[in-house]
Design a protein around this motif. Structure first.
Motif, short mmCIF file in Angstrom:
data_model
loop_
_atom_site.label_atom_id
_atom_site.label_comp_id
_atom_site.label_asym_id
_atom_site.label_seq_id
_atom_site.Cartn_x
_atom_site.Cartn_y
_atom_site.Cartn_z
N ALA A 1 -61.93 -71.54 -5.46
CA ALA A 1 -61.44 -72.91 -5.26
C ALA A 1 -62.50 -73.76 -4.55
O ALA A 1 -62.67 -74.94 -4.89
N TYR A 2 -63.22 -73.17 -3.60
CA TYR A 2 -64.28 -73.90 -2.91
C TYR A 2 -65.41 -74.26 -3.88
O TYR A 2 -65.94 -75.37 -3.86
N GLN A 3 -65.77 -73.32 -4.75
CA GLN A 3 -66.80 -73.58 -5.75
C GLN A 3 -66.36 -74.68 -6.71
O GLN A 3 -67.17 -75.51 -7.13
N ASP B 1 -51.22 -88.25 7.25
CA ASP B 1 -51.68 -88.16 5.86
C ASP B 1 -53.06 -87.50 5.85
O ASP B 1 -53.91 -87.80 6.68
N SER B 2 -53.28 -86.63 4.89
CA SER B 2 -54.57 -85.91 4.82
C SER B 2 -55.64 -86.74 4.12
O SER B 2 -56.81 -86.62 4.45
N GLY B 3 -55.27 -87.54 3.13
CA GLY B 3 -56.25 -88.31 2.39
C GLY B 3 -56.99 -87.51 1.33
O GLY B 3 -57.86 -88.03 0.65
N ILE B 4 -56.66 -86.27 1.19
CA ILE B 4 -57.35 -85.38 0.24
C ILE B 4 -56.76 -85.61 -1.15
O ILE B 4 -55.54 -85.70 -1.31
N PRO B 5 -57.60 -85.70 -2.19
CA PRO B 5 -57.07 -85.87 -3.55
C PRO B 5 -56.30 -84.62 -3.99
O PRO B 5 -56.58 -83.51 -3.54
N SER B 6 -55.36 -84.82 -4.88
CA SER B 6 -54.46 -83.73 -5.29
C SER B 6 -55.20 -82.56 -5.93
O SER B 6 -54.77 -81.41 -5.80
N TRP B 7 -56.32 -82.79 -6.61
CA TRP B 7 -57.03 -81.71 -7.27
C TRP B 7 -57.71 -80.77 -6.26
O TRP B 7 -58.11 -79.66 -6.62
N ALA B 8 -57.82 -81.18 -5.00
CA ALA B 8 -58.51 -80.36 -4.00
C ALA B 8 -57.55 -79.67 -3.03
O ALA B 8 -57.99 -78.93 -2.15
N TYR B 9 -56.23 -79.89 -3.17
CA TYR B 9 -55.27 -79.29 -2.24
C TYR B 9 -55.40 -77.78 -2.16
O TYR B 9 -55.44 -77.19 -1.08
N ASN B 10 -55.44 -77.15 -3.31
CA ASN B 10 -55.46 -75.70 -3.35
C ASN B 10 -56.72 -75.14 -2.67
O ASN B 10 -56.64 -74.19 -1.90
N GLY B 11 -57.86 -75.73 -2.95
CA GLY B 11 -59.10 -75.24 -2.36
C GLY B 11 -59.13 -75.37 -0.86
O GLY B 11 -59.54 -74.45 -0.14
N VAL B 12 -58.65 -76.50 -0.36
CA VAL B 12 -58.62 -76.71 1.09
C VAL B 12 -57.64 -75.74 1.74
O VAL B 12 -57.96 -75.12 2.77
#
Length: 153
Positions: A109-111, A71-82
């Motif tokens: 996306a990073y910004q 599991d990545s633990g990353i929130p869904s709103w940050a998937y695209n940026g990562v």
């Protein structure tokens, strides 16, 4: 359900043009392993910069290697940026020049991630704001703004 590290890696490989379900281009297992390791390194670098997305690192103290099913633990709103930033990293690893569209999308996306994590401190109002020469002191107190007295002080 949170995305796995493998999901983020496959999206990054797809954005880099190295994998696609549509053209039946399979992802090389070594490319997936390298990208998962790059993901770990990139997230550690982001965390050092103060960008903490809750990423779940592999247990390096016990020599546990990161696995695509973790599991990545990353929130869904940050998937695209990562994924987009990882795609740029994957392009560099494969000696491929990332397209301008990929670089722009990854930077945007990073910004977005950086802005979402920025905390703006509240500002305290000051009592010593200047008055212009033409303004008269019409009240008995010498403050720029009118504030009621606090009975607790």
């Amino acid at each position: 359900m949170a995305k796995t590290k493998g999901d983020l890696v496959l999206k990054a490989l797809r954005k880099a043009g190295l994998y696609s379900n549509a053209t039946l281009t399979d992802a090389d297992p070594q490319a997936i392993e390298d990208a998962v390791n790059d993901l770990e390194d990139m997230m550690a670098q982001w965390q050092a910069k103060g960008i903490d997305l809750g990423y779940l690192f592999a247990d390096a103290a016990n020599n546990v290697q990161p696995h695509p099913d973790d599991d990545s633990g990353i929130p869904s709103w940050a998937y695209n940026g990562v994924s987009l930033k990882l795609a740029v990293q994957v392009c560099m690893d494969n000696v491929i020049q990332p397209s301008d569209a990929l670089l722009t999308a990854a930077d945007d996306a990073y910004q977005t991630i950086c802005i979402a994590l920025t905390k703006v401190p509240s500002l305290e109002r000051r009592n010593d704001m200047p008055r212009g020469a033409g303004n008269k002191n019409t009240f008995t107190w010498n403050r720029f703004y009118i504030e009621g007295d606090d009975p607790t002080t």
